[in-house]
Design an enzyme around this catalytic site. Sequence first.
Site, PDB file in Angstrom:
ATOM      1  N   GLY A  12      57.808 -17.075 -32.733  1.00  0.00           N
ATOM      2  CA  GLY A  12      57.015 -18.094 -32.034  1.00  0.00           C
ATOM      3  C   GLY A  12      56.961 -17.774 -30.549  1.00  0.00           C
ATOM      4  N   ALA A  14      58.832 -18.526 -28.027  1.00  0.00           N
ATOM      5  CA  ALA A  14      60.066 -18.106 -27.359  1.00  0.00           C
ATOM      6  C   ALA A  14      60.415 -16.664 -27.752  1.00  0.00           C
ATOM      7  CB  ALA A  14      61.209 -19.056 -27.716  1.00  0.00           C
ATOM      8  N   THR A  41      55.041 -22.676 -33.469  1.00  0.00           N
ATOM      9  CA  THR A  41      54.165 -22.552 -32.291  1.00  0.00           C
ATOM     10  C   THR A  41      52.697 -22.580 -32.693  1.00  0.00           C
ATOM     11  OG1 THR A  41      55.798 -21.279 -31.061  1.00  0.00           O
ATOM     12  CG2 THR A  41      53.501 -20.984 -30.411  1.00  0.00           C
ATOM     13  N   TRP A  43      51.229 -23.972 -34.883  1.00  0.00           N
ATOM     14  CA  TRP A  43      50.738 -25.284 -35.326  1.00  0.00           C
ATOM     15  C   TRP A  43      50.639 -26.299 -34.189  1.00  0.00           C
ATOM     16  CZ3 TRP A  43      51.974 -27.392 -40.806  1.00  0.00           C
ATOM     17  CH2 TRP A  43      51.710 -26.403 -41.761  1.00  0.00           C
ATOM     18  N   GLY A  46      48.864 -30.163 -29.199  1.00  0.00           N
ATOM     19  CA  GLY A  46      48.746 -30.838 -27.900  1.00  0.00           C
ATOM     20  C   GLY A  46      48.609 -29.879 -26.741  1.00  0.00           C
ATOM     21  N   GLY A  47      49.637 -29.073 -26.469  1.00  0.00           N
ATOM     22  CA  GLY A  47      49.557 -28.118 -25.380  1.00  0.00           C
ATOM     23  C   GLY A  47      50.879 -27.932 -24.669  1.00  0.00           C
ATOM     24  N   GLU A 115      49.719 -37.300 -22.661  1.00  0.00           N
ATOM     25  CA  GLU A 115      50.427 -37.685 -23.893  1.00  0.00           C
ATOM     26  C   GLU A 115      51.475 -38.737 -23.551  1.00  0.00           C
ATOM     27  OE1 GLU A 115      51.636 -34.300 -26.299  1.00  0.00           O
ATOM     28  OE2 GLU A 115      49.805 -33.261 -25.745  1.00  0.00           O
ATOM     29  N   ASP A 217      67.134 -22.272 -40.102  1.00  0.00           N
ATOM     30  CA  ASP A 217      67.874 -21.015 -40.308  1.00  0.00           C
ATOM     31  C   ASP A 217      68.792 -20.667 -39.131  1.00  0.00           C
ATOM     32  OD1 ASP A 217      66.366 -20.825 -42.626  1.00  0.00           O
ATOM     33  OD2 ASP A 217      64.820 -19.601 -41.662  1.00  0.00           O
ATOM     34  N   HIS A 238      57.166 -37.624 -35.382  1.00  0.00           N
ATOM     35  CA  HIS A 238      55.863 -37.766 -34.723  1.00  0.00           C
ATOM     36  C   HIS A 238      55.191 -38.990 -35.333  1.00  0.00           C
ATOM     37  CE1 HIS A 238      51.925 -37.041 -33.093  1.00  0.00           C
ATOM     38  NE2 HIS A 238      52.397 -36.026 -32.393  1.00  0.00           N
ATOM     39  N   ARG A 284      57.368 -41.453 -27.982  1.00  0.00           N
ATOM     40  CA  ARG A 284      57.297 -41.315 -29.445  1.00  0.00           C
ATOM     41  C   ARG A 284      58.331 -42.104 -30.227  1.00  0.00           C
ATOM     42  NH1 ARG A 284      56.057 -34.994 -30.041  1.00  0.00           N
ATOM     43  NH2 ARG A 284      54.041 -35.188 -29.043  1.00  0.00           N
TER      44      ARG A 284
HETATM   45  C1  SIN Z   1      54.233 -32.072 -29.115  1.00  0.00           C
HETATM   46  O1  SIN Z   1      54.915 -32.361 -30.103  1.00  0.00           O
HETATM   47  O2  SIN Z   1      54.741 -31.722 -28.064  1.00  0.00           O
HETATM   48  C2  SIN Z   1      52.743 -32.212 -29.172  1.00  0.00           C
HETATM   49  C3  SIN Z   1      52.324 -32.578 -30.525  1.00  0.00           C
HETATM   50  C4  SIN Z   1      51.013 -33.298 -30.466  1.00  0.00           C
HETATM   51  O3  SIN Z   1      49.990 -32.647 -30.281  1.00  0.00           O
HETATM   52  O4  SIN Z   1      51.002 -34.505 -30.635  1.00  0.00           O
END
Ligand code: SIN
Length: 530
Positions: A12, A14, A41, A43, A46-47, A115, A217, A238, A284
Amino acid sequence: MKEYDFVVIGSGIAGLSFALKAATHGSVAVITKRKGADTNTAWAQGGIACVTSDEDSFELHVRDTIEAGAGLCDEAIVRRIVTEGPERIRDLIELGLHFDEREVSGHRELDLGKEGGHSKRRVLHVRDVTGKEIEETLLHEIGRRPQVELLENHMAVDLITAAKLGFAVEDRCLGVYVLDEKTGEIETLRSDRIVLATGGCGKVYLYTSNPDIATGDGVAMAWRVGAQIVNMEFIQFHPTCLFHAQAKSFLISEAVRGEGGILRNSRGEDFMKRYDTRGSLAPRDIVARAIDAEIKRSGAKCVFLDITHKAPEFIRERFPHIYETCLRFGIDMSKQPIPVVPAAHYQCGGIKTDANGATSLRGLYAIGEVACTGLHGANRLASNSLLEGLVMAHRAATACLRSPVGSKQEIPLPKWKSGNVQDVDELVVIYHNWDEIRRLMWDYVGIVRTDKRLQRASARLRNLQREIGEFYWNFKVSVDLLELRNLVTAAALIVDSALSRKESRGLHFTLDYPKTDDRQFSRETVLSRG
Ligand code: SIN
């Protein structure tokens, strides 16, 4: 046996960022269970949260992160990661990544998303496919580096340490056993610098936004060799995953709420206002708990995310991936609210590291979701994780290059011994155990916990651990078996951590101790084998 200057486990943001930096100093193997791009990563929708606008400041980003973290963030780490962010973003841009921009008074500037928990717009994004674009950019670059060997369909089995081989004077990491899925053979990789970048453990839960690879893992491997593991009780749920029988794990980004999306219950009420003045964009932990309460109270199966008041063209342009995916399931989000439920999303705890990604075991580094640097505390601020992966990869690479390397020839590494094992005769047993773990974690160790449920989960997991341990020793290892073994370890670490925190804080909420107890618990939960 193969020998490398660096071995990175995970591909990913990192792992690949680390590999690119390390490649200028030596040979690097990147081990990845499936294809290179099969990562958390890829998937991420958001950003990346990063201070880039004049209206924002490092101070505000630090404050928002610490506020979300509910008293457990390490302020020094938060400052480091936040302030080093812009430089690392420039690295990505130099590699060719184009973040979305917008036209403002005749000039172009970054289009920043918002967000939950952020006091300013600061999320850099590429429409709603930021992670996929980052992953492709990094993989493309890796492909151009002859020093980096990308070993796809290879799964790390166990770390090799001096102590395990009986050289216990000063323990350190010496290498790793790796299963080549195609040949079924286990290879020995030697390196003095092993980097775990394996992501999280969302798959321990029945419902998760994570891809199938997220089986804990790295945490499980580090635990087996005695590295310190911290804060595993803080699993972030989430609030908004698509609720649809066929839509496995599909996330509806928080950015949809950032652009004005409103959560409504089955009666159409904007119920979040009753729980928090910030409404649908509250942090969240608050939103996930509120949805859980609404669902339990009303008996409804889901709540709804409504962005129908926005122009359809805006929705299609800003959220093309979410729009198209919902449409495939018969939901036109520009015309109707999206049915959503919370799902396990992010592991805020993990392998304890210092500010350079070093773990408590010499030669072993951990970066990204698998690690716990102290950035997230008891609740991660949205979109801080890609930032952490990027910054920590750089810091770990720099630190690795500075640290002295042990003499490679000192300790001979034995080949993997398979013994007299046979193929697993009944795969159904593996699938059954897998299912049992995920269900019991969802039912007993979810958004709202109690001691009784946690104890029940603990007792069942102990039995499962014993049974899975027997499979491991008696049957030929396979990816399924290795993942199951890691999954049950990660689940047990979550439960043990949750049981030891007798208070509610951030993502850990228990009905038995509904208040935060700063006198006793404003500290990390540390687990260490032995
Ligand atoms: C995140 O988890 O940092 C963003 C996920 C999202 O797009 O809601």
